[in-house]
Motif scaffolding. Structure first.
Motif, PDB file in Angstrom:
ATOM      1  N   ALA A  18       0.759  -1.299   0.020  1.00  0.00           N
ATOM      2  CA  ALA A  18      -0.001  -0.044   0.079  1.00  0.00           C
ATOM      3  C   ALA A  18       0.686   1.161   0.079  1.00  0.00           C
ATOM      4  O   ALA A  18       1.815   1.342   0.533  1.00  0.00           O
ATOM      5  CB  ALA A  18      -0.744   0.000   1.267  1.00  0.00           C
ATOM      6  N   VAL A  19       0.456   2.189  -0.699  1.00  0.00           N
ATOM      7  CA  VAL A  19       0.921   3.497  -0.810  1.00  0.00           C
ATOM      8  C   VAL A  19      -0.108   4.442  -0.447  1.00  0.00           C
ATOM      9  O   VAL A  19      -1.293   4.674  -1.122  1.00  0.00           O
ATOM     10  CB  VAL A  19       1.746   3.967  -2.096  1.00  0.00           C
ATOM     11  N   VAL A  20      -0.185   5.352   0.545  1.00  0.00           N
ATOM     12  CA  VAL A  20      -0.899   6.284   1.024  1.00  0.00           C
ATOM     13  C   VAL A  20      -0.626   7.628   0.568  1.00  0.00           C
ATOM     14  O   VAL A  20       0.372   7.946   1.065  1.00  0.00           O
ATOM     15  CB  VAL A  20      -1.445   6.308   2.658  1.00  0.00           C
ATOM     16  N   PHE A  21      -1.663   8.291  -0.253  1.00  0.00           N
ATOM     17  CA  PHE A  21      -1.169   9.586  -0.950  1.00  0.00           C
ATOM     18  C   PHE A  21      -1.784  10.652   0.052  1.00  0.00           C
ATOM     19  O   PHE A  21      -2.927  10.808   0.209  1.00  0.00           O
ATOM     20  CB  PHE A  21      -1.604   9.754  -2.341  1.00  0.00           C
ATOM     21  N   PHE A  22      -1.025  11.834  -0.014  1.00  0.00           N
ATOM     22  CA  PHE A  22      -1.289  12.842   0.889  1.00  0.00           C
ATOM     23  C   PHE A  22      -1.497  14.158  -0.264  1.00  0.00           C
ATOM     24  O   PHE A  22      -0.391  14.400  -0.840  1.00  0.00           O
ATOM     25  CB  PHE A  22      -0.495  13.093   1.883  1.00  0.00           C
ATOM     26  N   HIS A  23      -2.492  14.643  -0.541  1.00  0.00           N
ATOM     27  CA  HIS A  23      -2.574  15.461  -1.862  1.00  0.00           C
ATOM     28  C   HIS A  23      -2.237  16.894  -1.473  1.00  0.00           C
ATOM     29  O   HIS A  23      -1.961  17.289  -0.242  1.00  0.00           O
ATOM     30  CB  HIS A  23      -4.100  15.677  -2.222  1.00  0.00           C
ATOM     31  N   GLY A  24      -1.947  17.609  -2.473  1.00  0.00           N
ATOM     32  CA  GLY A  24      -1.637  19.094  -2.316  1.00  0.00           C
ATOM     33  C   GLY A  24      -2.696  19.974  -2.021  1.00  0.00           C
ATOM     34  O   GLY A  24      -3.834  19.638  -1.327  1.00  0.00           O
ATOM     35  N   ALA A  60       0.149  -1.244 -12.935  1.00  0.00           N
ATOM     36  CA  ALA A  60       1.027  -2.045 -13.536  1.00  0.00           C
ATOM     37  C   ALA A  60       2.056  -2.526 -12.569  1.00  0.00           C
ATOM     38  O   ALA A  60       2.663  -3.555 -13.017  1.00  0.00           O
ATOM     39  CB  ALA A  60       1.817  -0.894 -14.377  1.00  0.00           C
ATOM     40  N   LEU A  61       2.122  -1.909 -11.341  1.00  0.00           N
ATOM     41  CA  LEU A  61       3.226  -2.255 -10.385  1.00  0.00           C
ATOM     42  C   LEU A  61       2.587  -2.966  -9.369  1.00  0.00           C
ATOM     43  O   LEU A  61       3.347  -3.697  -8.584  1.00  0.00           O
ATOM     44  CB  LEU A  61       3.893  -0.940  -9.744  1.00  0.00           C
ATOM     45  N   GLY A  62       1.179  -3.110  -9.387  1.00  0.00           N
ATOM     46  CA  GLY A  62       0.613  -3.962  -8.275  1.00  0.00           C
ATOM     47  C   GLY A  62       0.603  -3.593  -6.981  1.00  0.00           C
ATOM     48  O   GLY A  62       0.406  -3.963  -5.918  1.00  0.00           O
ATOM     49  N   VAL A  63       0.374  -2.104  -7.037  1.00  0.00           N
ATOM     50  CA  VAL A  63       0.479  -1.216  -5.594  1.00  0.00           C
ATOM     51  C   VAL A  63      -1.160  -1.034  -5.516  1.00  0.00           C
ATOM     52  O   VAL A  63      -1.686  -0.306  -6.275  1.00  0.00           O
ATOM     53  CB  VAL A  63       1.235  -0.006  -5.877  1.00  0.00           C
ATOM     54  N   ARG A  64      -1.288  -1.116  -4.054  1.00  0.00           N
ATOM     55  CA  ARG A  64      -2.653  -0.440  -3.683  1.00  0.00           C
ATOM     56  C   ARG A  64      -2.148   0.939  -3.300  1.00  0.00           C
ATOM     57  O   ARG A  64      -1.549   1.415  -2.419  1.00  0.00           O
ATOM     58  CB  ARG A  64      -3.032  -1.178  -2.351  1.00  0.00           C
ATOM     59  N   LEU A  65      -3.166   1.976  -4.000  1.00  0.00           N
ATOM     60  CA  LEU A  65      -3.120   3.350  -3.962  1.00  0.00           C
ATOM     61  C   LEU A  65      -4.035   3.828  -3.163  1.00  0.00           C
ATOM     62  O   LEU A  65      -5.288   3.809  -4.031  1.00  0.00           O
ATOM     63  CB  LEU A  65      -2.798   4.077  -5.454  1.00  0.00           C
ATOM     64  N   VAL A  66      -4.170   4.726  -2.168  1.00  0.00           N
ATOM     65  CA  VAL A  66      -5.125   5.179  -1.385  1.00  0.00           C
ATOM     66  C   VAL A  66      -4.790   6.537  -1.261  1.00  0.00           C
ATOM     67  O   VAL A  66      -3.778   7.007  -1.062  1.00  0.00           O
ATOM     68  CB  VAL A  66      -5.122   4.278  -0.030  1.00  0.00           C
TER      69      VAL A  66
END
Length: 246
Positions: free
Chosen positions: A24-30, A47-53
């Motif tokens: 998992a990668v948790v994203f903090f927006h601008g 494509a990379l098989g990453v869980r993006l939240v």
């Protein structure tokens, strides 16, 4: 898929989750921005098989307005991760979001396994006064800009064009190539539905942060800002960034 989750204290947190079963990668927006920014990384994540939240901070979209701090946002993010069944994750911050990602990594070393900082502020600008005083100083300029952008305009193309006109040319060109006018307009409307999100972000960013890099124990990767292509650091860099944090 649900887009709003209820925090333990009853507040709403609006989020986006690609739902993949992977690291998992948790994203903090601008600022002003929303979970929509993470959606631009969906193809690279798949494509990379990453869980993006990504989670909208208080005052953005449907996330409940709250007297937030960088620390409270970090704690809320971990609570959302708990509710989504995510244990350890990489924290990725973009622009103003880098402060929140950094504080999350510092406060929750048992949860954050890597930290990514993309196009973050240099920290040289510091505003005097309390958060509330800084918010009051910033409000007229924000309201003037919002009046010019007119986020309540139902015409997606016109709204998208007005918003993109304020961006560096390289960023505007790349956004036009990767997002439809309807997608850009949806993000702008969500970001500016309530001015409180933007104003608290700005006030907190230009005052002392709740933690520094010396407080972070996990590996850190940075992608420095370039004012000629601010958003493009993320838009063009998703494959590299997610591969590094995976």
């Amino acid at each position: 898929m649900r887009e709003v989750i209820t925090l333990p204290d009853g507040r709403a947190a609006q989020y986006w989750d690609n739902g993949l079963d992977g690291p998992a990668v948790v994203f903090f927006h601008g600022c002003p921005d929303t979970r929509h920014a993470a959606m631009t990384g969906a193809p690279a994540a798949a494509a990379l098989g990453v869980r993006l939240v990504a989670v909208n901070r208080p005052g953005y979209g449907l996330s409940t307005r709250h007297a937030s701090t960088q620390s409270s946002v970090a704690d809320d993010t971990v609570r959302v991760a708990d509710l989504l069944g995510i244990d350890r994750f990489a924290a990725l911050g973009m622009s103003v979001g880098t402060a929140y990602a950094l504080v999350c990594a510092a406060r929750h070393p048992d949860r954050v396994r890597a930290l990514g900082l993309a196009a973050g502020p240099d920290g040289r600008r510091q505003e005097r006064g309390t958060v509330e005083e800084v918010v009051a100083r910033f409000r007229p300029e924000l309201e003037e800009w919002v009046a010019r952008v007119r986020p309540d305009d139902p015409d997606d193309h016109a709204l998208s064009d007005r918003f993109l006109a304020d961006l560096p040319p390289a960023d505007a060109t790349l956004l036009r190539a990767t997002r439809t006018p309807a997608e850009v307009a949806a993000s702008v409307r969500e970001a500016l539905a309530d001015h409180d999100g933007y104003l608290r972000d700005a006030a907190l960013t230009f005052r002392p942060w709740d933690a520094g890099l010396d407080d972070v124990r996990c590996p850190v990767r940075t992608w420095p800002d370039d004012r000629e292509r601010h958003f493009s650091i993320l838009l063009a860099g998703w494959p590299e960034i997610l591969a590094a944090l995976r």
